[in-house]
Design a protein around this motif. Structure first.
Motif, PDB file in Angstrom:
ATOM      1  N   VAL A 151       0.847  -1.198   0.000  1.00  0.00           N
ATOM      2  CA  VAL A 151       0.000   0.000   0.000  1.00  0.00           C
ATOM      3  C   VAL A 151       0.880   1.244   0.000  1.00  0.00           C
ATOM      4  O   VAL A 151       1.702   1.437   0.899  1.00  0.00           O
ATOM      5  N   ASN A 152       0.716   2.076  -1.026  1.00  0.00           N
ATOM      6  CA  ASN A 152       1.459   3.335  -1.096  1.00  0.00           C
ATOM      7  C   ASN A 152       0.485   4.512  -1.187  1.00  0.00           C
ATOM      8  O   ASN A 152       0.744   5.490  -1.862  1.00  0.00           O
ATOM      9  N   PHE A 153      -0.647   4.371  -0.509  1.00  0.00           N
ATOM     10  CA  PHE A 153      -1.683   5.395  -0.479  1.00  0.00           C
ATOM     11  C   PHE A 153      -2.289   5.402   0.914  1.00  0.00           C
ATOM     12  O   PHE A 153      -1.945   4.562   1.746  1.00  0.00           O
ATOM     13  N   ASN A 154      -3.161   6.360   1.155  1.00  0.00           N
ATOM     14  CA  ASN A 154      -3.899   6.361   2.412  1.00  0.00           C
ATOM     15  C   ASN A 154      -5.352   6.718   2.144  1.00  0.00           C
ATOM     16  O   ASN A 154      -5.727   6.985   1.001  1.00  0.00           O
ATOM     17  N   VAL A 155      -6.140   6.713   3.176  1.00  0.00           N
ATOM     18  CA  VAL A 155      -7.578   6.912   3.040  1.00  0.00           C
ATOM     19  C   VAL A 155      -7.905   8.284   2.443  1.00  0.00           C
ATOM     20  O   VAL A 155      -8.926   8.453   1.792  1.00  0.00           O
ATOM     21  N   HIS A 156      -7.024   9.246   2.623  1.00  0.00           N
ATOM     22  CA  HIS A 156      -7.252  10.597   2.090  1.00  0.00           C
ATOM     23  C   HIS A 156      -7.104  10.648   0.571  1.00  0.00           C
ATOM     24  O   HIS A 156      -7.483  11.632  -0.056  1.00  0.00           O
ATOM     25  N   ASN A 157      -6.562   9.578  -0.038  1.00  0.00           N
ATOM     26  CA  ASN A 157      -6.432   9.499  -1.491  1.00  0.00           C
ATOM     27  C   ASN A 157      -7.670   8.896  -2.157  1.00  0.00           C
ATOM     28  O   ASN A 157      -7.673   8.693  -3.363  1.00  0.00           O
ATOM     29  N   ILE A 158      -8.703   8.615  -1.371  1.00  0.00           N
ATOM     30  CA  ILE A 158      -9.911   7.969  -1.881  1.00  0.00           C
ATOM     31  C   ILE A 158     -11.062   8.958  -1.780  1.00  0.00           C
ATOM     32  O   ILE A 158     -11.283   9.564  -0.727  1.00  0.00           O
ATOM     33  N   ARG A 159     -11.778   9.115  -2.881  1.00  0.00           N
ATOM     34  CA  ARG A 159     -12.877  10.090  -2.907  1.00  0.00           C
ATOM     35  C   ARG A 159     -14.160   9.414  -3.380  1.00  0.00           C
ATOM     36  O   ARG A 159     -14.173   8.806  -4.452  1.00  0.00           O
ATOM     37  N   PHE A 160     -15.196   9.524  -2.566  1.00  0.00           N
ATOM     38  CA  PHE A 160     -16.515   9.037  -2.949  1.00  0.00           C
ATOM     39  C   PHE A 160     -17.383  10.228  -3.302  1.00  0.00           C
ATOM     40  O   PHE A 160     -17.429  11.213  -2.567  1.00  0.00           O
ATOM     41  N   SER A 161     -18.086  10.138  -4.442  1.00  0.00           N
ATOM     42  CA  SER A 161     -18.947  11.238  -4.863  1.00  0.00           C
ATOM     43  C   SER A 161     -20.064  11.462  -3.843  1.00  0.00           C
ATOM     44  O   SER A 161     -20.384  10.586  -3.032  1.00  0.00           O
ATOM     45  N   GLU A 162     -20.647  12.638  -3.925  1.00  0.00           N
ATOM     46  CA  GLU A 162     -21.720  13.014  -3.001  1.00  0.00           C
ATOM     47  C   GLU A 162     -22.890  12.039  -3.088  1.00  0.00           C
ATOM     48  O   GLU A 162     -23.500  11.704  -2.072  1.00  0.00           O
ATOM     49  N   ALA A 163     -23.220  11.562  -4.287  1.00  0.00           N
ATOM     50  CA  ALA A 163     -24.336  10.620  -4.448  1.00  0.00           C
ATOM     51  C   ALA A 163     -24.096   9.332  -3.663  1.00  0.00           C
ATOM     52  O   ALA A 163     -25.040   8.750  -3.125  1.00  0.00           O
ATOM     53  N   ILE A 164     -22.860   8.876  -3.584  1.00  0.00           N
ATOM     54  CA  ILE A 164     -22.533   7.681  -2.795  1.00  0.00           C
ATOM     55  C   ILE A 164     -22.666   8.002  -1.319  1.00  0.00           C
ATOM     56  O   ILE A 164     -23.325   7.280  -0.564  1.00  0.00           O
ATOM     57  N   ARG A 165     -22.063   9.093  -0.893  1.00  0.00           N
ATOM     58  CA  ARG A 165     -22.078   9.457   0.530  1.00  0.00           C
ATOM     59  C   ARG A 165     -23.490   9.724   1.039  1.00  0.00           C
ATOM     60  O   ARG A 165     -23.795   9.443   2.190  1.00  0.00           O
ATOM     61  N   GLU A 166     -24.347  10.246   0.172  1.00  0.00           N
ATOM     62  CA  GLU A 166     -25.735  10.500   0.576  1.00  0.00           C
ATOM     63  C   GLU A 166     -26.475   9.218   0.945  1.00  0.00           C
ATOM     64  O   GLU A 166     -27.408   9.249   1.739  1.00  0.00           O
ATOM     65  N   GLU A 167     -26.073   8.110   0.372  1.00  0.00           N
ATOM     66  CA  GLU A 167     -26.736   6.838   0.647  1.00  0.00           C
ATOM     67  C   GLU A 167     -26.226   6.161   1.918  1.00  0.00           C
ATOM     68  O   GLU A 167     -26.845   5.212   2.395  1.00  0.00           O
ATOM     69  N   TRP A 168     -25.103   6.618   2.460  1.00  0.00           N
ATOM     70  CA  TRP A 168     -24.604   6.044   3.701  1.00  0.00           C
ATOM     71  C   TRP A 168     -25.557   6.389   4.838  1.00  0.00           C
ATOM     72  O   TRP A 168     -26.107   7.495   4.877  1.00  0.00           O
ATOM     73  N   LYS A 169     -25.754   5.468   5.760  1.00  0.00           N
ATOM     74  CA  LYS A 169     -26.608   5.741   6.924  1.00  0.00           C
ATOM     75  C   LYS A 169     -26.091   6.964   7.664  1.00  0.00           C
ATOM     76  O   LYS A 169     -26.848   7.812   8.100  1.00  0.00           O
ATOM     77  N   ASN A 170     -24.812   7.013   7.856  1.00  0.00           N
ATOM     78  CA  ASN A 170     -24.089   8.204   8.295  1.00  0.00           C
ATOM     79  C   ASN A 170     -22.641   7.999   7.898  1.00  0.00           C
ATOM     80  O   ASN A 170     -22.230   6.891   7.590  1.00  0.00           O
ATOM     81  N   ASP A 171     -21.885   9.082   7.869  1.00  0.00           N
ATOM     82  CA  ASP A 171     -20.502   8.948   7.402  1.00  0.00           C
ATOM     83  C   ASP A 171     -19.496   8.967   8.550  1.00  0.00           C
ATOM     84  O   ASP A 171     -18.312   9.159   8.329  1.00  0.00           O
ATOM     85  N   GLN A 172     -19.966   8.721   9.765  1.00  0.00           N
ATOM     86  CA  GLN A 172     -19.060   8.735  10.918  1.00  0.00           C
ATOM     87  C   GLN A 172     -17.967   7.672  10.813  1.00  0.00           C
ATOM     88  O   GLN A 172     -16.840   7.906  11.231  1.00  0.00           O
ATOM     89  N   TRP A 173     -18.306   6.511  10.265  1.00  0.00           N
ATOM     90  CA  TRP A 173     -17.301   5.460  10.127  1.00  0.00           C
ATOM     91  C   TRP A 173     -16.182   5.924   9.194  1.00  0.00           C
ATOM     92  O   TRP A 173     -15.003   5.685   9.463  1.00  0.00           O
ATOM     93  N   TRP A 174     -16.546   6.611   8.113  1.00  0.00           N
ATOM     94  CA  TRP A 174     -15.554   7.093   7.151  1.00  0.00           C
ATOM     95  C   TRP A 174     -14.733   8.229   7.747  1.00  0.00           C
ATOM     96  O   TRP A 174     -13.505   8.233   7.651  1.00  0.00           O
TER      97      TRP A 174
END
Length: 183
Positions: A151-174
């Motif tokens: 692994v040569n990346f971290n979680v900050h290198n990953i982007r989920f669009s707003e449409a995906i995040r809107e479907e999450w129950k909440n984004d606290q885990w992320w």
């Protein structure tokens, strides 16, 4: 002891720099199967490695890729503009979206999720052992715990669009994973 949980998603991508012209030059999709293997040195009070209900955030993560375009962050700005213009569900990721790339990405993220999962039922040393990603009925890639060194990346290198995040129950885990990943 080992347990296995299976998840599924339908996704689209282009796999640049591969040998196949069809894969590297065309948007295409697959019906993916993601198998998560978890170990523990003891069983909890329910005689389980861990209750599958504790994998709800893993399900949410994998579901984030369902009917989503997985966009490699190294793509051209022209393609990125096109993808974001015509797709609401986009996961921009730091690895090429090959089966191997997905396996490593999921291994990394699911390991982070498990590290942030509260165990209250006498679970032992629960650890992610591997993640297997089936891209086709005949082929899969599997990333093992020792592959985290790739692994040569971290979680900050990953982007989920707003449409995906809107479907999450909440984004606290992320957000929790992102906060802990800064340290």
């Amino acid at each position: 002891m080992v347990i296995r949980k299976l998840f599924k998603f339908e996704g689209a991508h282009i796999v640049r720099n591969c040998s196949s012209h069809r894969c590297r030059e065309n948007i295409h999709g697959h019906s993916y199967i993601v198998e998560v293997f978890i170990t523990s040195d003891k069983l909890d009070r329910g005689y389980m490695v861990m209750d599958f209900v504790l994998l709800d955030k893993v399900k949410e993560l994998v579901d984030s890729f369902d009917h989503t375009y997985s966009l490699w962050q190294e793509e051209s700005d022209e393609l990125k503009t096109f993808v974001y213009k015509y797709n609401r569900r986009v996961a921009e990721i730091p690895v090429s979206p090959s089966a191997e790339g997905y396996a490593l990405l999921f291994l990394y993220l699911i390991d982070k999720i498990l590290q942030n999962t509260e165990h209250k039922n006498g679970e032992g040393n629960v650890q992610l052992s591997s993640v297997r990603v089936h891209e086709t009925a005949t082929g899969y890639a599997e990333a093992f715990r020792e592959d985290l060194k790739l692994v040569n990346f971290n979680v900050h290198n990953i982007r989920f669009s707003e449409a995906i995040r809107e479907e999450w129950k909440n984004d606290q885990w992320w957000e929790g994973i992102k906060i802990k990943d800064k340290n």
